[in-house]
Design a protein around this motif. Structure first.
Motif, short mmCIF file in Angstrom:
data_model
loop_
_atom_site.label_atom_id
_atom_site.label_comp_id
_atom_site.label_asym_id
_atom_site.label_seq_id
_atom_site.Cartn_x
_atom_site.Cartn_y
_atom_site.Cartn_z
N HIS A 169 0.83 -1.22 0.00
CA HIS A 169 0.00 0.00 0.00
C HIS A 169 0.87 1.27 0.00
O HIS A 169 1.99 1.22 -0.46
CB HIS A 169 -1.00 -0.03 1.16
CG HIS A 169 -1.78 -1.32 1.19
ND1 HIS A 169 -2.89 -1.54 0.43
CD2 HIS A 169 -1.54 -2.49 1.85
CE1 HIS A 169 -3.33 -2.78 0.64
NE2 HIS A 169 -2.52 -3.37 1.48
N GLU A 185 -2.65 0.34 7.68
CA GLU A 185 -1.75 -0.73 7.22
C GLU A 185 -0.53 -0.15 6.51
O GLU A 185 0.60 -0.58 6.73
CB GLU A 185 -2.50 -1.68 6.27
CG GLU A 185 -1.64 -2.83 5.77
CD GLU A 185 -2.34 -3.73 4.76
OE1 GLU A 185 -3.57 -3.59 4.59
OE2 GLU A 185 -1.66 -4.57 4.16
N HIS A 238 2.71 -7.16 4.14
CA HIS A 238 1.34 -6.66 4.32
C HIS A 238 0.84 -7.01 5.71
O HIS A 238 1.44 -7.81 6.43
CB HIS A 238 0.39 -7.27 3.28
CG HIS A 238 0.45 -6.62 1.94
ND1 HIS A 238 -0.56 -5.87 1.42
CD2 HIS A 238 1.44 -6.60 1.02
CE1 HIS A 238 -0.22 -5.41 0.23
NE2 HIS A 238 1.00 -5.84 -0.04
N LEU A 239 -0.32 -6.40 6.06
CA LEU A 239 -1.01 -6.77 7.31
C LEU A 239 -2.43 -7.15 6.92
O LEU A 239 -3.05 -6.51 6.08
CB LEU A 239 -0.98 -5.59 8.29
CG LEU A 239 0.44 -5.27 8.78
CD1 LEU A 239 0.54 -3.85 9.30
CD2 LEU A 239 0.87 -6.27 9.85
ZN ZN Z 1 -2.44 -5.25 2.34
#
Ligand code: ZN
Length: 339
Positions: A169, A185, A238-239
Motif C-alpha cells: 500500500h 496498514e 502486508h497486514l
Molecule cells: Zn495489504
C-alpha cells in the motif's frame, strides 16, 4: 493464466464486457482485457511450424531460444521433483529437428519437446538444481521465443544477494485499519519493511525497496520497478484483515510451486514470534506473487482486525522481532537450498 510479452498475436473470437475471448489453440481459449489489445490486419491462418532451437548460456543466464514464424501465445509453469520449467506454445506444430546445446549452460540440464496436441508444442526445460530461481519468457528479433533461466547463485549467503522488499500500500492506498486504534496498514508495512531493510543491510545484503516513504504506487509500477532492480528474491510485507475479529495469526503466500520453499521457511521462522498460524497459502493471485523472474513471498504478518495482533504490531520491539525472524527464515531457506 500467464504473462505475455507485447506484440503476441491472439485470435479474438468473442467479446465479454471488458475482455476479449481469444482462441489459443483448438482446445484452449483465454480472456484478455480489451485495453491491452491492438487490432491488426489478419495474419496467416492455420499451421505455424517451429524451427531450430538453441540452448546456451552467457555470463549471467542460461537461454533456450526457439525460432517461430509468428509471435505465438504461450503459457508456462514450474514443476518440482524434478525441477522443470514447462512452456506450452499455442498454435505451434513442431518441425524442429535441430536442438543445438552448448557447454556454456550452467543451470539447464536438458531441454526437449513434446507435442501433446496437434497445435500445442510443449517445451520442457529440466534444471540442475532442485530450487527454482526464476525465468523470463519474451520474444527477441525474428520471432525468436526466448526462455531466459536464472541460475542458482554460486554463494548462497545474504552478503552475496540482492533482496527486494516491498512495503504494501502507501499514499492514497491506506490498506486495512486497526480495529481499536485505527492505525493504517500502509504506515506499519513501511515500518516493518524499513526494519527488515536495516537488518538485511547488517547482514551485508544488497537491499532495494519499492518505496521507503508514503508513496502511492500501482502494482504495475511496482512490478516494473522490480524488473529494473532485478533482485534475487522479493519479500512483500502486508497486514491482514478479516470481517471476523477472532481471526488472527501470520501467513505467507506464493503462487508458483517452485517458489513455495521460501514462503515455508519464512512462515516457520515467524511462528517463533508467538503469533498464531493462519497458514501457508498457495496458488495465490496477488500481483507481486505473479512474476516468475525471482522467488517471491508475500507475508501477511498479523491481522489488524484482531485486537491482540493489532497490539503486537503497534509495539516497536515486536516489529524488530518480526523483521529478525524474516531474516532468519530467509537464511534457513538459503541453508536448505545449499544442502
Ligand atoms: Zn495489504
Amino acid at each position: 493464466m500467464t504473462f505475455l510479452d507485447s506484440n503476441v498475436i491472439l485470435k479474438v473470437v468473442d467479446s465479454f464486457r471488458q475482455d476479449y475471448k481469444v482462441k489459443l489453440s483448438d482446445l484452449h481459449s483465454a480472456y484478455i482485457e480489451k485495453e491491452k489489445v491492438v487490432k491488426v490486419a489478419p495474419v496467416k491462418n492455420g499451421q505455424h511450424l517451429t524451427d531450430s532451437w538453441k540452448v546456451y548460456g552467457d555470463s549471467l543466464y542460461d537461454y533456450v531460444t526457439i525460432l517461430l514464424d509468428e509471435k505465438l501465445p504461450y503459457s508456462s509453469r514450474m514443476e518440482i521433483h524434478p525441477s522443470r520449467i514447462i512452456v506450452d506454445i499455442f498454435g505451434a506444430t513442431s518441425n524442429t529437428n535441430w536442438i543445438t546445446q552448448l557447454s556454456s549452460v550452467k543451470e539447464i540440464k536438458n531441454a526437449w519437446y513434446e507435442q501433446p496436441e496437434d497445435d500445442v508444442m510443449r517445451v520442457i526445460i529440466e534444471l540442475k538444481h532442485q530450487q527454482h530461481w526464476g525465468y523470463k519468457i519474451f520474444y527477441s528479433e525474428n520471432n525468436k521465443l526466448t526462455v531466459r533461466v536464472r541460475r542458482q547463485p554460486t554463494v548462497l549467503d545474504l552478503s552475496h544477494l540482492k533482496i527486494a522488499i516491498d512495503a504494501g500500500h502507501g499514499g492514497d492506498n491506506i490498506g486495512a485499519t486497526g480495529v481499536t486504534s485505527g492505525i493504517k496498514e500502509k504506515d506499519y508495512t513501511l515500518l516493518i519493511a524499513k526494519e527488515l531493510s536495516r537488518q538485511m543491510l547488517k547482514k551485508k545484503a544488497k537491499v532495494t525497496m519499492t518505496r521507503d516513504k508514503d508513496t502511492t504506487l500501482s502494482m504495475f509500477e511496482r512490478i516494473q520497478m522490480l524488473d529494473q532492480q532485478n533482485p534475487h528474491l522479493l519479500i512483500s510485507v502486508h497486514l491482514n484483515s478479516s470481517s471476523r475479529d477472532s481471526v488472527n495469526g501470520v501467513s505467507t503466500y506464493y503462487r508458483y510451486i517452485g517458489f513455495r520453499p521460501l514462503s515455508q521457511s519464512i512462515l516457520k521462522s515467524l511462528l517463533q514470534t508467538g503469533l498464531g498460524e493462519f497458514g501457508n497459502v498457495g496458488n495465490f493471485n496477488f500481483s507481486l506473487n505473479g512474476p516468475t523472474d525471482y522467488p517471491n513471498c508475500l507475508v501477511e504478518v498479523a491481522f489488524l482486525s484482531n485486537k491482540n495482533d493489532e497490539k503486537k504490531i503497534r509495539d516497536p520491539k515486536f516489529r524488530q522481532m518480526v523483521a529478525a525472524k524474516m531474516v532468519a527464515g530467509l537464511e534457513d531457506f538459503l541453508k536448505h537450498v545449499s544442502q
